[in-house]
Scaffold this active site. Structure first.
Site, PDB file in Angstrom:
ATOM      1  N   GLY A  96       0.821  -1.213   0.000  1.00 25.76           N
ATOM      2  CA  GLY A  96       0.000   0.000   0.000  1.00 25.76           C
ATOM      3  C   GLY A  96       0.852   1.259   0.000  1.00 25.76           C
ATOM      4  O   GLY A  96       1.938   1.317  -0.586  1.00 25.76           O
ATOM      5  N   SER A  97       0.371   2.279   0.706  1.00 23.15           N
ATOM      6  CA  SER A  97       0.959   3.615   0.588  1.00 23.15           C
ATOM      7  C   SER A  97       2.379   3.753   1.116  1.00 23.15           C
ATOM      8  O   SER A  97       3.069   4.719   0.774  1.00 23.15           O
ATOM      9  CB  SER A  97       0.063   4.637   1.299  1.00 23.15           C
ATOM     10  OG  SER A  97      -1.169   4.750   0.614  1.00 23.15           O
TER      11      SER A  97
END
Length: 585
Positions: free
Chosen positions: A308-309
């Site tokens: 993810g981020s």
């Protein structure tokens, strides 16, 4: 008549000479056997009349970085029987059944088996072994042995691993460093007569065992203990399936803590823990060994996930290094972007509006990172993916490290590139993410994460373990820029819950969906380092499938903050500006 006597004399002479020749041959053969082959036949005789019993070597201890013993040895006994020396079989069977808590059928089968020596049971408590020895029954042998003992029971269980019945490593560091830890077994030699009965007058001779080498780790028991406590609290509070915490020195790859809760009891590794059974719930199967394997898995190394981020840091570093973006570049986020036939939304549905690249990183804005990925293009992005070491394993000194799950270069289209740019559509291990992140903030050096620090032999001689370092992953300028941007993420952006009063902290949050998507299960994470200007420690917190609020900045970042509030002073990391002054002096 005279000729007849002469003939007989010749026959006698020939016979005499023949006998003398044979005697000479026999004498020569005896001299050859008794003088020139004496050692060979002496050994043959010893083999025929000598019985051997193994003496296990004490396994080397495992220490933390400060010398605290994490794995030691406990004296136990191995009970065996020698069939030819048993005088009262029934008394032997009764004694062994009572003292060893074994059923009569099993003991009788072994006692009555005709063999040179038959093991009844190993890892017997010393007190029990002493009682059996004191009974002084013929044919029963009690030899002292060693059993692995872990003073802190569950601490770092999935890192340390454990040993089997023969003291060989099974999983974890115990198997990785088995050659150094194992030592060399000794032997007890006894002489027997033709019936196989020991001759007491001959006594015993021994070849003494050699203790295994001591392994000193980079792990810090205090940091590991506190990180385990925080991970357990987070797992219970969020009813999560598991929580992992990794702490490492980003400059040299020394791992201070590696937590995977729930852990298991190293002194009873084959027993499923109540926490594990509770978490498995209805998924628990009847295959006990499969469930044990699941309980033993080290999620930081053996399992992959979509980061993810947190992976936006790698995209940002590639974009800055290639020159397709600068901190001052401006973007506009309407809340989504369209790539081919796909509409990719930002976590802020209304959009972030106009923002520069630093602000976009602070806001963790998906459309901006998609734009950076598209500027790089599939081929260039893949090349950076490879350059950063993401297509190879980290080389961490634990068995079973998983590799990256990645698209083939020719299969990366614009949609795949877009999702990769913000950490989706591929999978890496937490250890891989931490290692790559470290190379971006430490000046561009890809270090090898490791637990082994020093091997110490029986004479106290130390061997410092060495690990490869690859330089030039990113430039010093890119590394400095990323440190500055990530400090703003924590001080002013989405990672504010990771702030520690008085310290410069850099970091990045992430919230990613588990596969398959649409199940409502998420992985929340935060990666933070300190001090931001000169990183000495980096930590990754991963919370698997939390209930309720699941944002990484809300639930994972505070875990890192609480950890740093306690361990930064412990590591003598100075506060605030003093770090910058120390760096420039």
């Amino acid at each position: 008549m005279r000729g007849y006597k002469t003939f007989h004399r010749k026959k006698v002479l020939i016979l005499f000479l023949g006998v003398c020749f044979c005697m000479l041959l026999l004498a020569g053969r005896l001299v050859y056997l008794m003088v020139f082959q004496s050692a060979y036949y002496t050994q043959k005789a010893l083999t025929l009349h000598e019985r051997e019993r193994s003496i296990k070597a004490a396994r080397g201890e495992i220490w933390d970085r400060n010398g605290t013993v994490l794995a030691a040895n406990k004296t136990v006994c191995t009970v065996s029987v020698i069939h030819s020396q048993i005088k009262d079989p029934e008394a032997v069977i009764e004694l062994l059944c009572r003292e060893l808590s074994l059923d009569e059928e099993t003991v009788r089968k072994r006692v009555e088996k005709v063999s040179s020596i038959e093991r009844i049971k190993s890892n017997v408590e010393k007190e029990t072994g002493d009682r059996i020895r004191k009974a002084d029954l013929g044919g029963v042998k009690v030899d002292e042995d060693y059993k692995r003992y872990y003073p802190y029971e569950t601490l770092a269980s999935k890192v340390l691993g454990f040993t089997g019945a023969d003291n060989q490593g099974i999983i974890g560091l115990e198997v990785k460093y088995d050659d150094a830890l194992r030592g060399q077994d000794g032997t007890i030699y006894t002489i027997t007569d033709a019936r196989g009965v020991e001759i007491d007058a001959q006594g015993e001779s021994r070849k003494e065992p050699v203790k295994g080498h001591t392994l000193q780790l980079t792990l810090d028991r205090n940091i590991q203990t506190y990180a385990t406590m925080l991970a357990t609290q987070a797992m219970l509070a969020k009813e999560a399936e598991g929580v992992s915490i990794l702490c490492m020195n980003p400059q040299n790859g020394e791992i201070y803590a590696c937590v995977n809760v729930p852990e298991f009891d190293l002194n009873a590794p084959y027993d499923l823990t109540d926490e594990f059974i509770s978490l498995r719930g209805e998924k628990l199967t009847d295959n006990l060994q499969d469930e044990r394997n699941r309980m033993w898995r080290n999620n930081c190394i053996n399992d992959t996930y979509e980061p993810g981020s947190t992976f936006k840091v790698i995209t940002a570093a590639a974009g800055l290094e290639e020159g397709v973006v600068t901190p001052a570049d401006t973007f506009h986020c309407p809340g989504f972007c369209v790539v081919e036939d796909r509409r990719i939304r930002c976590h802020k549905v209304t959009g972030h509006g106009s923002e520069n690249f630093v602000q976009a990183t602070m806001n963790s804005c998906n459309p901006v990172f998609v734009a950076v990925g598209l500027r790089l293009g599939p081929e260039k992005y893949y090349d950076y993916f490879k350059k950063f070491g993401l297509l190879q394993k980290t080389g961490v000194d634990l068995p079973g490290e998983a590799g990256t799950i990645m698209h083939k270069k020719e299969d990366i289209g614009l949609v795949e590139l877009a999702t990769m740019s913000f950490g989706q559509s591929f999978q890496i291990t937490p250890m891989q993410l931490l290692t790559t992140f470290s190379s971006i903030i430490n000046g561009g050096n890809r270090i090898t994460p490791h637990f082994g620090k020093t091997i110490i032999d029986e004479n106290g001689k130390k061997e410092e373990l060495q690990y490869p370092v690859q330089k030039g992953i990113v430039s010093q300028e890119t590394s400095q820029t990323m440190r500055e941007i990530l400090e703003k993420v924590v001080s002013e952006g989405g990672g504010r819950n990771g702030q520690v009063e008085g310290y410069e902290i850099g970091g990045k949050t992430a919230t990613s969906q588990t596969l398959p998507r649409g199940t409502g299960r998420y992985i929340s994470s935060f990666i933070g380092f300190a001090p931001a200007s000169d990183p000495q420690i980096i930590t990754l917190v991963v919370i698997q499938a939390p209930k309720g609020v699941y944002y990484g900045g809300t639930i994972a970042a505070p875990v890192c903050r609480k950890l740093y509030e306690n361990i930064l002073p412990y590591l003598n990391i100075e506060k605030g500006r003093e770090n910058t002054e120390r760096e420039s002096s």
